[in-house]
Motif scaffolding. Structure first.
Motif: not given
Length: 466
Positions: A152, A155, A186, A188-189, A200-204
């Protein structure tokens, strides 16, 4: 060799920054036609000096500062002709004197901005903030569980884009100094292109930073929060052999591939480094490949003390395959005008961090033992100079910024102390009395000497604890 690098780095850094600072005073004084008697880099007995026109330029014995001496009747300076009276510093208006004094620290701040802008324009290399594991029972593990990808990338921190681990660390420090308990991340994989089908996966997430300790300079913030930064696995191939080391004495050469350590198979350089550190001063055996041929050799490892503990020393550096390394590297650069803006923003952030740190020292939230003296500056300068010009320029920008801020503090004898007296004079319409000014200067001298001694003690304590 380390001492030589430190001495050289310190002389170059302090000489350049002091020259810039004093040039600020000098050039504005010349602009107002004030007579400059001496321009000195360093204090004490002059080692080199040359008179050009009415000014003596010199390099003095002690490099911890410098000064510009103006014609001033209060100092008993001789006046050669009547016209010189109008050029004496004490005869100038309070606004001219204020501008002359302000110019020194101001030019240091401007120089830092220029350095940072140039670095952002040229390009600053760094490691992408990619992590592969989460430390159990950490702040990160309580708010984030890895899914779908082993890697991960961070970002952004509080919506500020972070392209390198250095940017992440600086942003965390800024938020911690501002008193925040948590920051928004923030994520992102990350894929280096081997799995293009991966979505593409984004996590907050919201990450607590309560465990970070501003009074513990040795604390590994990333590990403390729960990050395990990713490092590519490199084969155990020697890239450089350090002279006068156990590896050099045993005859190892660049290109040798290490196969076994005390009979244990090696698959990467990290395994070899771990084994070496765990065997200080011990006799070990190594099997290695050279030109396709296997060789066996026994040698005695050296020993070095790291953070108070003995560690083994082999004396060789890893051969880095740039093809393996490049996907995880980045160069932070911008077009010219964007670089100027980024340099300004970076300077403002550092000023904010420095002022927050000073404020927290006065409020006892941060220990004054964080103050660094000339020994630490020399150490940092030597390491930066040894690491290359980008690293050294970055340190120059930081030191120039610190010098500018320090001189603006309202401490007698420093530029900020003079500016306070001139501000009082501008408000009252008359200068403060000579007796008051003399008392203030003596008080300032005591404060500066005390701070210098305290900082030196901090340096010596750090050295003894390393």
């Amino acid at each position: 060799m380390t001492f030589l690098w430190s001495a050289l780095g310190f002389v170059i850094a302090m000489g350049l920054l002091v020259a810039i600072h004093e040039w600020g005073h000098f050039i504005v004084a010349k602009l107002f036609n004030v007579k400059v008697l001496t321009f000195s880099i360093g204090f004490g007995k002059p080692l080199l000096r040359k008179r050009i026109g009415e000014t003596q330029y010199q390099i003095a014995m002690f490099p911890l500062g410098g000064y510009v001496k103006f014609l001033d009747e209060r100092n008993g300076d001789a006046v050669s002709v009547n016209d010189d009276l109008t050029r004496a510093f004490n005869r100038q208006t309070v606004f001219k004197r204020f501008a002359i004094v302000l110019a020194g620290p101001l030019i240091n701040l401007i120089f830092a901005w220029m350095v940072f802008s140039w670095l952002y324009f040229w390009g600053v290399p760094g490691m992408k903030p990619i992590f592969e594991k989460v430390v159990p029972n950490s702040a990160l593990s309580s708010s984030f569980q890895s899914v779908s990808s082993n890697l991960w990338q961070i970002e952004a921190v509080d919506q500020k884009v972070t392209q390198t681990w250095r940017a992440v660390h600086q942003k965390l420090l800024l938020e911690k100094l501002s008193g925040k308990d948590s920051v928004a991340l923030t994520l992102r994989n990350f894929s280096e292109g081997t799995h293009p089908q991966e979505v593409s996966i984004q996590k907050n997430i919201l990450l607590s930073i309560n465990e970070l300790d501003l009074n513990n300079p040795k604390q590994d913030w990333l590990t403390q929060l729960g990050f395990v930064p990713f490092s590519p696995s490199f084969p155990p191939v020697i890239g450089e052999v350090i002279p006068s080391s156990p590896a050099f004495a045993a005859g190892f050469l660049p290109g040798d591939r290490l196969e076994e350590f005390n009979g244990k198979k090696l698959s990467n350089w990290a395994e070899f480094a771990t084994e070496v550190r765990a065997n200080p001063g011990k006799e070990i055996s190594v099997v290695f490949l050279r030109n396709g041929n296997r060789h066996f050799i026994s040698l005695k490892l050296g020993e070095q003390v790291v953070e108070g503990k003995p560690k083994g020393l082999f004396g060789a550096k890893l051969h880095i395959d740039e093809k393996l390394f490049s996907p995880y590297q980045t160069v932070v650069s911008f077009p010219f005008f964007d670089a100027v803006q980024e340099g300004f923003t970076h300077s403002v952030n550092l000023i904010e961090m420095t002022l927050d740190m000073i404020q927290k020292m006065f409020s006892s939230e941060v220990s004054p033992r964080n103050l660094s003296g000339p020994i630490s500056i020399a150490d940092y300068s030597g390491k930066a100079l040894e690491n290359g010009w980008i690293s050294f320029l970055s340190l120059l920008g930081l030191l120039s910024l610190s010098l500018g801020i320090l001189n603006l503090l309202p401490i007698p004898m420093l530029d900020g102390g003079h500016l306070v007296l001139y501000s009082i004079e501008a408000i009252k319409g008359v200068p403060v009395s000579d007796g008051t000014e003399l008392f203030v200067q003596k008080l300032g001298f005591i404060i500066i000497v005390s701070l210098t001694i305290f900082a030196l003690i901090n340096d010596l304590v750090r050295i003894s604890n390393d």
